[in-house]
Motif scaffolding. Structure first.
Motif, mmCIF file in Angstrom:
data_model
loop_
_atom_site.group_PDB
_atom_site.id
_atom_site.type_symbol
_atom_site.label_atom_id
_atom_site.label_comp_id
_atom_site.label_asym_id
_atom_site.label_seq_id
_atom_site.Cartn_x
_atom_site.Cartn_y
_atom_site.Cartn_z
ATOM 1 N N PRO A 68 -11.352 65.582 45.784
ATOM 2 C CA PRO A 68 -9.944 65.912 45.534
ATOM 3 C C PRO A 68 -9.085 65.920 46.798
ATOM 4 C CG PRO A 68 -11.395 67.549 44.532
ATOM 5 C CD PRO A 68 -12.234 66.715 45.460
ATOM 6 N N ASP A 69 -9.658 66.389 47.911
ATOM 7 C CA ASP A 69 -8.798 66.535 49.086
ATOM 8 C C ASP A 69 -9.606 66.745 50.356
ATOM 9 O OD1 ASP A 69 -6.782 66.920 50.865
ATOM 10 O OD2 ASP A 69 -6.272 68.938 50.179
ATOM 11 N N LEU A 70 -9.671 65.715 51.144
ATOM 12 C CA LEU A 70 -10.445 65.801 52.392
ATOM 13 C C LEU A 70 -9.886 66.837 53.352
ATOM 14 C CD1 LEU A 70 -11.361 62.175 53.427
ATOM 15 C CD2 LEU A 70 -12.898 64.073 52.902
ATOM 16 N N ALA A 71 -8.653 67.239 53.142
ATOM 17 C CA ALA A 71 -8.058 68.208 54.065
ATOM 18 C C ALA A 71 -8.666 69.592 53.873
ATOM 19 C CB ALA A 71 -6.549 68.252 53.882
ATOM 20 N N PRO A 76 -15.274 67.576 53.423
ATOM 21 C CA PRO A 76 -15.936 66.810 54.479
ATOM 22 C C PRO A 76 -17.404 67.199 54.647
ATOM 23 C CG PRO A 76 -13.765 67.444 55.219
ATOM 24 C CD PRO A 76 -13.968 68.097 53.869
ATOM 25 N N VAL A 79 -19.244 65.474 51.988
ATOM 26 C CA VAL A 79 -19.256 64.049 52.304
ATOM 27 C C VAL A 79 -20.320 63.743 53.359
ATOM 28 C CG1 VAL A 79 -17.933 62.131 53.269
ATOM 29 C CG2 VAL A 79 -16.820 63.741 51.719
ATOM 30 N N LEU A 95 -15.660 55.852 49.796
ATOM 31 C CA LEU A 95 -15.032 57.159 49.677
ATOM 32 C C LEU A 95 -13.612 57.038 49.154
ATOM 33 C CD1 LEU A 95 -15.193 60.236 50.316
ATOM 34 C CD2 LEU A 95 -13.984 59.685 52.429
ATOM 35 N N ALA A 96 -13.247 57.925 48.253
ATOM 36 C CA ALA A 96 -11.863 57.968 47.801
ATOM 37 C C ALA A 96 -11.411 59.413 47.662
ATOM 38 C CB ALA A 96 -11.707 57.234 46.479
ATOM 39 N N ASP A 97 -10.154 59.638 47.987
ATOM 40 C CA ASP A 97 -9.550 60.969 47.973
ATOM 41 C C ASP A 97 -8.416 60.921 46.959
ATOM 42 O OD1 ASP A 97 -8.538 63.258 50.483
ATOM 43 O OD2 ASP A 97 -7.335 62.763 48.743
ATOM 44 N N ASP A 99 -6.136 63.352 46.289
ATOM 45 C CA ASP A 99 -5.010 64.256 46.533
ATOM 46 C C ASP A 99 -4.810 65.230 45.379
ATOM 47 O OD1 ASP A 99 -3.855 63.988 49.087
ATOM 48 O OD2 ASP A 99 -3.183 61.980 48.559
ATOM 49 N N LEU A 108 -9.167 55.991 39.894
ATOM 50 C CA LEU A 108 -10.119 55.653 40.942
ATOM 51 C C LEU A 108 -11.528 55.515 40.411
ATOM 52 C CD1 LEU A 108 -8.784 57.721 43.932
ATOM 53 C CD2 LEU A 108 -9.336 55.280 43.896
ATOM 54 N N PHE A 216 -4.651 77.433 52.318
ATOM 55 C CA PHE A 216 -4.221 78.580 53.091
ATOM 56 C C PHE A 216 -2.974 79.207 52.445
ATOM 57 C CE2 PHE A 216 -2.073 80.672 56.615
ATOM 58 C CZ PHE A 216 -3.108 81.291 57.285
ATOM 59 N N LEU A 240 -10.387 79.098 52.603
ATOM 60 C CA LEU A 240 -9.044 78.745 53.040
ATOM 61 C C LEU A 240 -8.046 79.764 52.507
ATOM 62 C CD1 LEU A 240 -8.852 76.373 54.834
ATOM 63 C CD2 LEU A 240 -8.477 74.894 52.868
ATOM 64 N N LEU B 70 -16.895 64.137 60.754
ATOM 65 C CA LEU B 70 -15.948 64.588 59.733
ATOM 66 C C LEU B 70 -15.694 66.081 59.794
ATOM 67 C CD1 LEU B 70 -16.797 62.708 56.440
ATOM 68 C CD2 LEU B 70 -14.672 62.674 57.734
ATOM 69 N N PRO B 76 -10.803 63.852 59.101
ATOM 70 C CA PRO B 76 -10.426 63.741 57.694
ATOM 71 C C PRO B 76 -8.968 63.322 57.511
ATOM 72 C CG PRO B 76 -11.763 65.679 58.000
ATOM 73 C CD PRO B 76 -11.539 65.099 59.379
ATOM 74 N N LYS B 80 -7.809 60.111 55.453
ATOM 75 C CA LYS B 80 -6.871 60.126 54.327
ATOM 76 C C LYS B 80 -5.832 59.018 54.467
ATOM 77 C CE LYS B 80 -5.672 63.594 51.864
ATOM 78 N NZ LYS B 80 -5.561 64.846 51.077
ATOM 79 N N GLN B 83 -7.628 55.528 53.814
ATOM 80 C CA GLN B 83 -7.744 55.596 52.369
ATOM 81 C C GLN B 83 -6.531 55.159 51.588
ATOM 82 O OE1 GLN B 83 -9.227 56.626 49.808
ATOM 83 N NE2 GLN B 83 -11.073 56.750 51.006
ATOM 84 N N ARG B 87 -5.961 51.574 49.734
ATOM 85 C CA ARG B 87 -5.867 51.508 48.285
ATOM 86 C C ARG B 87 -4.627 50.730 47.867
ATOM 87 N NH1 ARG B 87 -5.657 57.091 45.982
ATOM 88 N NH2 ARG B 87 -7.234 57.257 47.611
ATOM 89 N N VAL B 93 -12.805 51.392 50.752
ATOM 90 C CA VAL B 93 -13.195 51.867 52.084
ATOM 91 C C VAL B 93 -14.626 52.408 52.112
ATOM 92 C CG1 VAL B 93 -12.683 53.520 53.911
ATOM 93 C CG2 VAL B 93 -10.809 52.497 52.602
ATOM 94 N N MET B 273 -2.262 78.495 61.653
ATOM 95 C CA MET B 273 -2.705 79.685 60.920
ATOM 96 C C MET B 273 -3.351 80.729 61.802
ATOM 97 S SD MET B 273 -4.480 77.540 57.901
ATOM 98 C CE MET B 273 -3.581 76.236 57.066
#
Lengths: 329, 329
Positions: A68-71, A76, A79, A95-97, A99, A108, A216, A240, B70, B76, B80, B83, B87, B93, B273
């Motif tokens: 869903p979200d590498l951030a 990670p 992964v 790999l696909a993210d 968001d 995807l 966060f 987070l 990562l 990451p 992103k 990615q 796409r 990727v 943060m």
DNA sequence: ATGAAAGCGCTAACAC
DNA sequence: GTGTTAGCGCTTTCAT
């Protein structure tokens, strides 16, 4: 241009099929010949063209991984585990993210699904029925979600919540709040379920603070509700968010752990580095990634022979400075 | 089994070649026919088999992305960006993580290189000569490193360091320390270079604290040296290390920013943060990823026609609470 | 503008 | 144990 199997064959004085066999089924070829072929291949720097091989075997040697979200540092780590295990087994990883977008996710899965032997969906946000559909046409393994008989790797959230609650109870807390993650998150629901069971068993009061984005900022947003609710302890959907709680609580002048005990889930790197360090339910993220690959490979190799396509990984409470004895009040 | 081009051809009452053309070179086919073909394809849920196409065109539609680790939030973010842009351009990727191991890196470049049209190396740690060799056989783009004429996307470290130094100078600091990253990191050297220039120009004294692992722990390890060096300000190779500094400084009773000003580089989420929030040189990480894909694609599509295969992205100092007026002493 | 045929590099039957 | 043949699904000459 790269060397082809024919050139190797010529170089070794054998036929292309023998080269193919020497490489893929070494047992089926005379040791002497094999040696000769391997040498020739070596000399020419030959590596089979995976596309050509795939065309005929129907297998690509690739697996897809959708997160869903590498951030979010949780992903990670997963992964990395997938990565490492896949490489050992000679698979490459797409790999696909998404968001956090369920629609993008489904798209995807569709697209990537055609280019790989199997797919790992990490914390998928799509609706059950959609994933069920997709299951028909693709071999897939879910991480961090479970329903039906879809192969999956999950964490033992129930036990994790039990440990967290036992810890809080031992510290004298009677009221605990839950800061939930996204509505689309299975693990958020599963953790809440575990928490309900644990608090009930412990005779503690549970205050549920609803759904927040798993960032966060989500924790920051939840903090004021938590303060207002009058609890002495809080468990967040992930680290987070727990860190966000910590930040906002400090800004509001609420001391942790004196006035409020805070527990996160995930055990991301940062949880050990905050001040106070965060008590958290630790998940072996990389191991989940590895387990997912293992499961996927066994599914791929013996489609019917897999006894149990469900793994559940243990969880472990890590007690740090953000939890302490409840103030008597 | 998925539909093939022949089935679509039969369904549309045309030949396979026409179907192929209708899909890949729409202009070269009669609009009526094209419409019929597209409809048939739609009906059958046809999507071309990329392996088969690749076999003949010699292009896979895949790009590879190799990162050192990562677990460092910088990567990451770049991933992103890669990615997302890939796409859009209909590339998939492959991702690989080297765990900061230059040997593994070279191996991975070799292996992945065969399965993709081009490779993006993010902060590669390998030696120049090895990368130059690899360049011969693969189209590649480096991010966060530059040498020779290898296509690359880098950040304007020199200007970033200039901004940081100007900020410190304006706050009255006269002595600044540099906490370096890995010896193998080009950007660490480049940033130090910029820092040397900037401090010289500003008439400030620079203390170089050597090389540290690019993690939180690296910053922790560096902190005591920094305190001992008697500087009033410090710039770290990246935010993770700066956060490590922050943590250890607090433990040692050194107040930030009163006793020491701290600046990081990267602008990872966490930098905003921490308490105090970290002043940092912000890098547009996702944009670097996108730029790398753009560069790679143009290299792929007009191998010779690329005027300038070097991008330099701006950097921007973000002033937050970890920097303050120097104590007079 | 469209079709027929060849072949990308490889593996899998099937002979020998 | 090894070679021969066919063909995976597609694109691309070359005809028409």
């Amino acid at each position: 241009m790269r060397a082809t199997i024919r050139e190797v064959a010529r170089e070794a004085g054998v036929s292309p099929s023998t080269v193919s066999r020497a490489l893929s089924m070494p047992e089926m070829v005379n040791p002497t010949t094999r040696e000769r072929v391997l040498r020739a291949a070596q000399r020419l720097g030959y590596a089979p063209n995976r596309a050509a091989r795939g065309l005929i075997t129907g297998r690509t040697g690739n697996i897809g991984l959708i997160v869903p979200d590498l951030a979010n540092p949780f992903f990670p780590s997963v992964v990395k585990g997938v990565q490492a295990r896949a490489r050992e087994a000679d698979y490459a990883v797409f790999l696909a993210d998404t968001d956090e977008d369920p629609t993008a996710e489904v798209g995807l899965i569709r697209v990537l699904g055609k280019q790989v032997d199997g797919l790992i969906l990490c914390s998928p946000r799509a609706r059950e029925e959609e994933i069920r559909d997709l299951c028909e046409s693709t071999t897939l393994v879910m991480v961090n979600r479970r329903f039906g008989s879809v192969p999956s790797v999950v964490f033992d959230n129930v036990d994790g919540m039990r440990q967290a609650v036992a810890h809080l109870q031992a510290l004298g807390h009677r009221r605990v709040a839950w800061v939930g993650g996204p509505r689309t998150s299975w693990s958020s629901r599963d953790r809440l379920r575990g928490l309900r069971a644990a608090t009930a068993a412990a005779g503690m009061e549970l205050v549920v603070a609803g759904h927040f984005p798993p960032h966060f900022e989500g924790g920051v947003a939840a903090a004021d509700l938590i303060i207002a609710s009058g609890v002495t302890s809080v468990i967040a959907y992930n680290d987070l968010m727990a860190l966000g709680l910590l930040g906002r609580l400090r800004d509001r002048g609420v001391q942790v752990p004196e006035d409020m005990s805070v527990i996160g889930i995930d055990d991301i790197q940062m949880s050990a580095m905050s001040a106070p360090a965060l008590t958290t339910v630790s998940l072996s993220k990389a191991q989940a990634g590895r387990a997912a690959v293992d499961l996927l490979i066994s599914l791929l190799e013996q489609p019917e022979g897999v006894r149990n396509a469900r793994r559940e990984l243990p969880t472990q409470l890590l007690v740090r400075a953000s939890t302490g004895v409840a103030q008597t009040n």
